[in-house]
Design a protein around this motif. Structure first.
Motif, PDB file in Angstrom:
ATOM      1  N   THR A  29       1.112 -23.906  43.154  1.00  0.00           N
ATOM      2  CA  THR A  29      -0.072 -23.986  42.307  1.00  0.00           C
ATOM      3  C   THR A  29      -0.081 -25.344  41.627  1.00  0.00           C
ATOM      4  O   THR A  29       0.759 -25.614  40.764  1.00  0.00           O
ATOM      5  CB  THR A  29      -0.067 -22.871  41.240  1.00  0.00           C
ATOM      6  N   CYS A  30      -1.011 -26.196  42.039  1.00  0.00           N
ATOM      7  CA  CYS A  30      -1.082 -27.537  41.473  1.00  0.00           C
ATOM      8  C   CYS A  30      -2.427 -27.804  40.793  1.00  0.00           C
ATOM      9  O   CYS A  30      -2.699 -28.933  40.387  1.00  0.00           O
ATOM     10  CB  CYS A  30      -0.826 -28.584  42.553  1.00  0.00           C
ATOM     11  N   ASP A  31      -3.268 -26.814  40.707  1.00  0.00           N
ATOM     12  CA  ASP A  31      -4.566 -26.940  40.028  1.00  0.00           C
ATOM     13  C   ASP A  31      -4.742 -25.776  39.073  1.00  0.00           C
ATOM     14  O   ASP A  31      -4.043 -24.759  39.163  1.00  0.00           O
ATOM     15  CB  ASP A  31      -5.706 -26.975  41.051  1.00  0.00           C
ATOM     16  N   CYS A  32      -5.704 -25.944  38.165  1.00  0.00           N
ATOM     17  CA  CYS A  32      -5.923 -24.940  37.124  1.00  0.00           C
ATOM     18  C   CYS A  32      -7.138 -24.079  37.443  1.00  0.00           C
ATOM     19  O   CYS A  32      -8.128 -24.565  37.986  1.00  0.00           O
ATOM     20  CB  CYS A  32      -6.126 -25.615  35.769  1.00  0.00           C
ATOM     21  N   GLN A  33      -7.038 -22.809  37.087  1.00  0.00           N
ATOM     22  CA  GLN A  33      -8.169 -21.887  37.173  1.00  0.00           C
ATOM     23  C   GLN A  33      -8.629 -21.602  35.745  1.00  0.00           C
ATOM     24  O   GLN A  33      -8.217 -20.630  35.123  1.00  0.00           O
ATOM     25  CB  GLN A  33      -7.754 -20.601  37.890  1.00  0.00           C
ATOM     26  N   CYS A  34      -9.501 -22.493  35.232  1.00  0.00           N
ATOM     27  CA  CYS A  34      -9.951 -22.384  33.837  1.00  0.00           C
ATOM     28  C   CYS A  34     -11.218 -21.525  33.752  1.00  0.00           C
ATOM     29  O   CYS A  34     -12.008 -21.453  34.703  1.00  0.00           O
ATOM     30  CB  CYS A  34     -10.236 -23.763  33.249  1.00  0.00           C
ATOM     31  N   GLU A  35     -11.419 -20.882  32.616  1.00  0.00           N
ATOM     32  CA  GLU A  35     -12.639 -20.120  32.346  1.00  0.00           C
ATOM     33  C   GLU A  35     -13.642 -21.052  31.675  1.00  0.00           C
ATOM     34  O   GLU A  35     -13.701 -21.176  30.452  1.00  0.00           O
ATOM     35  CB  GLU A  35     -12.321 -18.914  31.465  1.00  0.00           C
ATOM     36  N   ASN A  36     -14.432 -21.740  32.506  1.00  0.00           N
ATOM     37  CA  ASN A  36     -15.377 -22.728  31.994  1.00  0.00           C
ATOM     38  C   ASN A  36     -16.704 -22.084  31.618  1.00  0.00           C
ATOM     39  O   ASN A  36     -17.152 -21.140  32.290  1.00  0.00           O
ATOM     40  CB  ASN A  36     -15.625 -23.805  33.056  1.00  0.00           C
ATOM     41  N   ASP A  91     -14.955 -28.836  31.771  1.00  0.00           N
ATOM     42  CA  ASP A  91     -13.979 -28.431  32.783  1.00  0.00           C
ATOM     43  C   ASP A  91     -12.617 -28.381  32.127  1.00  0.00           C
ATOM     44  O   ASP A  91     -12.029 -29.422  31.798  1.00  0.00           O
ATOM     45  CB  ASP A  91     -13.985 -29.418  33.950  1.00  0.00           C
ATOM     46  N   CYS A  92     -12.147 -27.164  31.875  1.00  0.00           N
ATOM     47  CA  CYS A  92     -10.854 -26.966  31.180  1.00  0.00           C
ATOM     48  C   CYS A  92     -10.854 -27.669  29.826  1.00  0.00           C
ATOM     49  O   CYS A  92      -9.836 -28.238  29.410  1.00  0.00           O
ATOM     50  CB  CYS A  92      -9.699 -27.457  32.052  1.00  0.00           C
TER      51      CYS A  92
END
Length: 751
Positions: free
Chosen positions: A451-458, A474-475
């Motif tokens: 996992t090298c990216d973020c799953q943000c709640e935008n 974005d994040c």
């Protein structure tokens, strides 16, 4: 007794995990949540809006969980991907053979989703099977020295099967034989010798051969005995044999040998000699490397005389790939050789064979028990940047290791476990590797992604108020729409495109604002540093946190840091303000500083080229002082190359006096002048680089008397003849007489 309480308390705290190492987030260039996650296993991201102050760099959103919470980031706003272990397939252990496939290791398939640098662990269980099928291939050296052994083995068929039945009711035995390549220098290639390589008195002797497969796997002791009894001894010339050739073919020709898919595979090699290996084939002009393929026709190895012997590494790889274990049944004279070979081949054992092989059954039985009771887990095809550590959890466990995990003396039906810890140090997708017990068919396939990216709640708004309605979030960071710039998209690019404005914020076409600020309307708006100060400079190139340290203090605590350089307080100097301002250590007896030939730094002389510490008095590589004779000649005697411009050429560097007696110490110089006369002088270097005082020996006290009588000039000299100014002569002397006297004087004293 009381003094032990603190120590005991510390040990208890450490045992309960209270003394754990503090998590650290080592950041580099952080411009997004993904950059943060990739920076280190303990770095997390705060996606809260307005978490960063105006002008602050977004990198402050990236830190350890504890640090972000301490700075006010709500726990629910922290993005911290965790490792996930998904067991895809885990068939239950089935360690009793009842005609169906055994499962000795579980699980069989695992998916790992990991953060780079963050270890992930899972357990693997193993249960040693009871009654597991065994395929035993008896591979015998039939060179002439094994004649007695062959006779013994011909009667051992039933004993071998009886010993095998103690282990399993599903045993099979095969048989093969080897000698060596049938070419010189290994075998006598005389036609008669090829047909009968044994002594003439031996009537039963089979032709020379490399490797022959005699009997495929069988459950019949009678068939085994019949086939072995048909074998006869053969022969060759040299002592080492072609055993590696034979083992390679026995391993790769599985269908011909009759190896079963679900069985413990054993090769028992019996010999009283060493072995040839890769490279030895050159002796016979055989240069083609071994290709690890099956080359059998009519049960004979057909490439024996065309292909080199395999290397030990090739053999070890093939045996491991085909789950074949080795038992070396060898005589005492070569036991040490095969013990060294066994170290390089996994799952192999060495037993000492009696000279006539009478103990071979007991040897095989003991070696098998040692092999089967030792469970070794290892891996294949490990991707780059992936590390695996095995921690055995059993009664007789080996140490944790990166290459393998070992449990010894494992009993039948005994269940053991291994803790497997996997760490990926870089980003990767859909990689895999295999974990397996050596010599056993069971495998575990580990699928691995990071996992090298973020799953943000935008927020769903395309143009968010946080970004002045000129961009989305974005994040927690503003992503400006085209034509707008700035931390909060507050700047309009106007008629210029964004690239042109960004270019004005680059120094020497480098990073925008050196990665330490935002380019707002074509000018750098610098971020604050982690210590709370601000970057500064036209391109934010300066910070006041990274100056040279002395005694672990920035600028030694005696100055301030400005754009990476120390500005020292009064009374201090040095690159780290580490020195008190003083010249006491640089002062000379003449009250000069470093004799004018160096600089006083940190109360020590730093001498200019060639001059030596501590006070720059002497010069090792400087020209000889006596070479200054041209200036000495013009100053002392008004002659020489510098006669016309003596003051200009010499007065700045040398001042001199004529003396009847030297007062200076040191070297006395003797040099011929431009007219061939000797000059004697001494030089003393004064403070400074080109500053000298000279004493020139004056010989005018050596009188020259001209006596002029009857128009004849004669000379009478008192003293030693050396260079002197010619004394004035009477006006009454004719010019010719003067020239004659001068010439005579020069002839007398200057030649």
């Amino acid at each position: 007794m009381d003094c032990c309480v603190p120590l005991l308390l510390a040990l208890l705290l450490a045992g309960n995990g209270w003394c754990q190492q503090e998590e650290v987030c080592s950041k580099s260039v952080i411009n997004s949540c993904g950059d943060c996650i990739r920076s280190g296993p303990h770095c997390v991201w705060c996606q809260q809006l307005n978490f960063t102050k105006v002008g602050a760099q977004e990198a402050v959103r990236c830190d350890t969980r504890a640090q972000l919470i301490a700075r006010g980031c709500p726990v629910e706003e922290i993005i911290a991907p965790e490792n996930l272990v998904d067991i895809v397939e885990a068939r239950p252990l089935n360690a009793v053979f009842e005609g169906r496939e055994l499962v000795q290791m579980s699980p069989q398939r695992i998916n790992l989703k990991m953060r780079p640098g963050l270890p992930s662990s899972f357990n693997v269980s193993f249960k040693r099977a009871e009654g597991y099928p065994v395929d035993l291939y008896y591979l015998m050296d039939l060179s002439y020295s094994m004649k007695d052994d062959l006779a013994q083995v011909k009667g051992l068929g039933r004993d071998l099967f009886r010993a095998l039945n103690k282990i399993t009711q599903h045993g099979q035995i095969g048989f093969g034989a080897f000698v060596d390549k049938t070419v010189l220098p290994y075998t006598n290639t005389n036609k008669e010798k090829l047909e009968k390589p044994c002594d003439q008195k031996d009537q039963q002797c089979q032709p020379a051969f490399g490797y022959t497969h005699v009997l495929s796997m069988t459950k019949s002791a009678d068939e085994f005995g019949k086939k072995v009894s048909e074998q006869f001894i053969s022969g060759n010339l040299d002592s080492p044999e072609g055993s590696l050739d034979a083992m390679m073919q026995a391993a790769v020709c599985g269908e011909k040998i009759g190896w079963r898919n679900s069985s413990t595979r054993l090769i028992v090699l019996t010999t009283d000699a060493g072995f040839h290996m890769a490279g030895d084939g050159k002796l016979a002009g055989i240069l083609e490397p071994n290709d690890k393929q099956c080359h059998m026709a009519r049960n004979i190895y057909t490439k024996s005389s065309e292909m080199d012997y395999p290397s030990v590494g090739q053999l070890a790889t093939v045996l491991e790939k085909n789950n074949i274990q080795l038992i070396f049944a060898v005589t005492k004279n070569v036991e040490a050789v095969y013990k060294e070979l066994s170290k390089m081949i996994p799952k192999s054992e060495v037993g000492t064979l009696q000279s006539d092989s009478s103990n071979v059954v007991a040897l095989i039985e003991n070696a098998y028990n040692r092999l089967s009771s030792k469970v070794t887990l290892s891996h294949d095809n490990l991707p780059d940047d992936v590390r695996v550590v095995y921690t055995p959890m059993c009664t007789n466990s080996g140490p944790p290791g990166e290459n393998e995990g070992v449990c010894d003396n494992v009993g039948v039906q005994e269940q053991i476990s291994f803790k497997i810890t996997v760490t990926a140090s870089s980003c990767m997708t859909d990689k895999s590797f295999t974990i397996r017990p050596q010599g056993i068919r069971d495998t575990l396939t580990v699928m691995l992604s990071t996992t090298c990216d973020c799953q943000c709640e935008n927020p769903s708004e395309e143009f968010h108020s946080h970004c002045n309605y000129n961009g989305s979030t974005d994040c927690g960071i503003c992503r400006c729409r085209e034509g707008f710039l700035g931390q909060f998209c507050e700047c309009s690019a106007g008629v210029k495109d964004e690239q042109s404005l960004q270019q004005t914020c680059r120094r020497d076409n480098g990073t925008v604002c050196e990665g330490r600020g935002d380019c707002v309307c074509g000018r750098c708006q610098c971020h604050t540093t982690e210590s709370g100060t601000s970057y500064h400079g036209e391109f934010c190139e300066c910070d006041d946190d990274h100056c040279e340290k002395f005694q672990n203090k920035q600028c030694g605590g005696n100055g301030k840091c400005n754009c990476g350089k120390c500005e020292c307080s009064d009374g201090f100097e040095g690159s780290a303000c580490q020195c008190k301002t003083s010249q006491d250590g640089c002062r000379t007896a003449s009250n000069t500083v470093c004799f004018g030939r160096g600089d006083c730094e940190c109360n020590r002389c730093k001498c200019h080229g060639g001059y030596q510490p501590p006070n720059c008095l002497t010069c090792l590589g400087c020209p000889d002082q006596c070479q200054a004779k041209n200036c000495i000649e013009c100053q002392g005697f008004d002659s020489g190359p510098f006669k016309k411009n003596c003051s200009e050429a010499c007065s700045a560097s040398i001042r001199s006096n004529l003396v009847q007696k030297f007062s200076l110490s040191g070297k006395e110089c003797h040099r011929k002048d431009s007219e061939g006369c000797w000059i004697t002088f001494k030089l003393d270097q004064l403070p400074g680089k080109d500053n000298y005082y000279a004493e020139i020996y004056d010989m005018r006290g050596e009188r020259l008397h001209f006596i002029v009588t009857d128009m004849t000039v004669s000379l009478r000299v008192t003293g030693v003849g050396v260079r002197s100014a010619l004394p004035a002569v009477s006006r009454t002397c004719s010019r010719r007489m003067l020239d004659s006297g001068r010439a005579a004087l020069r002839h007398q004293f200057c030649s």
